[in-house]
Design a protein around this motif. Sequence first.
Motif, PDB file in Angstrom:
ATOM      1  N   GLY A   1       0.889  -0.939   0.535  1.00 32.79           N
ATOM      2  CA  GLY A   1       0.071  -0.461  -0.284  1.00 32.79           C
ATOM      3  C   GLY A   1       1.224   1.218  -0.139  1.00 32.79           C
ATOM      4  O   GLY A   1       2.205   1.680   0.498  1.00 32.79           O
ATOM      5  N   LYS A   2       0.247   2.573  -0.355  1.00 27.30           N
ATOM      6  CA  LYS A   2       0.904   3.580  -0.160  1.00 27.30           C
ATOM      7  C   LYS A   2       0.516   4.988  -0.118  1.00 27.30           C
ATOM      8  O   LYS A   2      -1.000   4.831  -0.995  1.00 27.30           O
ATOM      9  CB  LYS A   2       1.800   3.759  -1.780  1.00 27.30           C
ATOM     10  CG  LYS A   2       2.593   5.078  -1.684  1.00 27.30           C
ATOM     11  CD  LYS A   2       3.061   5.922  -3.037  1.00 27.30           C
ATOM     12  CE  LYS A   2       3.897   6.248  -3.155  1.00 27.30           C
ATOM     13  NZ  LYS A   2       4.217   6.942  -4.833  1.00 27.30           N
ATOM     14  N   VAL A   3       0.736   5.214   0.829  1.00 25.41           N
ATOM     15  CA  VAL A   3      -0.386   6.411   0.950  1.00 25.41           C
ATOM     16  C   VAL A   3       0.046   8.280   0.485  1.00 25.41           C
ATOM     17  O   VAL A   3       0.484   7.848   0.142  1.00 25.41           O
ATOM     18  CB  VAL A   3      -0.327   7.025   2.839  1.00 25.41           C
ATOM     19  CG1 VAL A   3      -0.494   8.189   2.902  1.00 25.41           C
ATOM     20  CG2 VAL A   3      -0.174   5.952   3.975  1.00 25.41           C
ATOM     21  N   PHE A   4      -1.425   8.847  -0.425  1.00 27.86           N
ATOM     22  CA  PHE A   4      -1.195  10.100  -0.710  1.00 27.86           C
ATOM     23  C   PHE A   4      -1.784  11.313  -0.712  1.00 27.86           C
ATOM     24  O   PHE A   4      -3.911  10.893   0.190  1.00 27.86           O
ATOM     25  CB  PHE A   4      -2.091   9.813  -2.704  1.00 27.86           C
ATOM     26  CG  PHE A   4      -1.125   8.213  -3.417  1.00 27.86           C
ATOM     27  CD1 PHE A   4       0.122   9.442  -4.181  1.00 27.86           C
ATOM     28  CD2 PHE A   4      -1.730   7.014  -2.996  1.00 27.86           C
ATOM     29  CE1 PHE A   4       0.547   7.904  -5.090  1.00 27.86           C
ATOM     30  CE2 PHE A   4      -0.838   5.963  -3.926  1.00 27.86           C
ATOM     31  CZ  PHE A   4       0.074   6.179  -4.207  1.00 27.86           C
ATOM     32  N   SER A   5      -1.264  12.283  -0.913  1.00 32.36           N
ATOM     33  CA  SER A   5      -1.908  13.508  -0.266  1.00 32.36           C
ATOM     34  C   SER A   5      -2.935  13.800  -0.991  1.00 32.36           C
ATOM     35  O   SER A   5      -4.095  14.460  -0.828  1.00 32.36           O
ATOM     36  CB  SER A   5      -1.375  14.445   1.059  1.00 32.36           C
ATOM     37  OG  SER A   5      -0.458  14.797  -0.493  1.00 32.36           O
ATOM     38  N   ALA A   6      -2.256  13.906  -2.605  1.00 33.51           N
ATOM     39  CA  ALA A   6      -3.209  14.268  -3.759  1.00 33.51           C
ATOM     40  C   ALA A   6      -3.780  13.438  -4.478  1.00 33.51           C
ATOM     41  O   ALA A   6      -3.694  12.456  -4.643  1.00 33.51           O
ATOM     42  CB  ALA A   6      -2.629  15.227  -4.083  1.00 33.51           C
ATOM     43  N   PRO A   7      -5.060  13.514  -4.917  1.00 35.84           N
ATOM     44  CA  PRO A   7      -6.039  12.697  -5.747  1.00 35.84           C
ATOM     45  C   PRO A   7      -5.318  12.610  -7.068  1.00 35.84           C
ATOM     46  O   PRO A   7      -4.857  13.055  -7.756  1.00 35.84           O
ATOM     47  CB  PRO A   7      -6.758  13.193  -5.966  1.00 35.84           C
ATOM     48  CG  PRO A   7      -6.569  14.482  -5.951  1.00 35.84           C
ATOM     49  CD  PRO A   7      -6.189  15.067  -5.070  1.00 35.84           C
ATOM     50  N   LEU A   8      -4.622  11.027  -7.693  1.00 36.63           N
ATOM     51  CA  LEU A   8      -4.457  10.739  -8.672  1.00 36.63           C
ATOM     52  C   LEU A   8      -5.980  10.895  -9.623  1.00 36.63           C
ATOM     53  O   LEU A   8      -6.873  10.715  -9.331  1.00 36.63           O
ATOM     54  CB  LEU A   8      -3.813   9.820  -8.707  1.00 36.63           C
ATOM     55  CG  LEU A   8      -2.623   9.198  -8.462  1.00 36.63           C
ATOM     56  CD1 LEU A   8      -2.702   7.484  -8.369  1.00 36.63           C
ATOM     57  CD2 LEU A   8      -1.813   9.587  -8.485  1.00 36.63           C
ATOM     58  N   ALA A   9      -5.962  11.622 -10.873  1.00 30.35           N
ATOM     59  CA  ALA A   9      -6.205  11.784 -11.902  1.00 30.35           C
ATOM     60  C   ALA A   9      -7.460  10.833 -11.486  1.00 30.35           C
ATOM     61  O   ALA A   9      -8.565  11.238 -12.280  1.00 30.35           O
ATOM     62  CB  ALA A   9      -5.952  11.933 -13.150  1.00 30.35           C
ATOM     63  N   PHE A  10      -7.956   9.512 -12.122  1.00 29.53           N
ATOM     64  CA  PHE A  10      -8.860   8.736 -12.237  1.00 29.53           C
ATOM     65  C   PHE A  10      -9.605   8.711 -10.214  1.00 29.53           C
ATOM     66  O   PHE A  10     -10.196   8.376 -11.137  1.00 29.53           O
ATOM     67  CB  PHE A  10      -8.516   6.970 -12.263  1.00 29.53           C
ATOM     68  CG  PHE A  10      -7.480   6.604 -10.675  1.00 29.53           C
ATOM     69  CD1 PHE A  10      -9.191   5.546 -10.507  1.00 29.53           C
ATOM     70  CD2 PHE A  10      -6.349   6.251 -10.575  1.00 29.53           C
ATOM     71  CE1 PHE A  10      -8.743   4.765  -9.203  1.00 29.53           C
ATOM     72  CE2 PHE A  10      -6.044   5.667  -9.888  1.00 29.53           C
ATOM     73  CZ  PHE A  10      -7.301   4.741  -8.606  1.00 29.53           C
TER      74      PHE A  10
END
Length: 204
Positions: free
Chosen positions: A45-54
């Motif tokens: 898993g990987k945490v993101f703060s900004a949404p990927l395009a999809f």
Amino acid sequence: MNSSELRKAACSYLGFYGEPTEEMIALVDSGMEEARALAHFRAVGKVFSAPLAFLEKEPYASFLAGCSSYALVAMTLGSEVERRIRALFLSDPVRGVVLDACASALVEAEGDAWEAQFGAARTYRFCPGYGGSDVRDVKEIFAALRPEKIGMELLESGLMAPQKSMAGIVGIGKTKLRSCGACMLREKCIFLKEGTRCFRSENN
């Protein structure tokens, strides 16, 4: 998830309603024991703060509304349990169907437990294909996580291998439980007609 909850989840996958008989309990418990013995759960898993395009389109945008961040996740029970299911479908179809249901319940439970690392305030796992989303979006999760390193493969059909694998999105910073309200199968759902549901709810 304890043994009785796993049994209940497996029975749901089998389409069994009501109180299970002793015969059903014995069959499912045996299948769950075998599933546990064969499973090799692995996850990434990987945490993101900004949404990927999809994730900027619906229904993902609504699902993640109010979350401070999110994690993309992918997980699998490995190929050994899948090989056993296929073998049983040929030699003992009843046991094969039961093992298949037990493995489905097990990968869900293992995934839920593994996702506890993202904190208590988190959503359930939303996978491409849920709520009218495009199942083909799973390729975006594969591109971000490269779960091939844990033995997962994305087939040309859009399905994942091994079969008992999942890939999805978990919102962080907001608690969101599974609900029948937004399900695209609600009008035809056999579980709702029987007064139950296809998933385990923390509200139960």
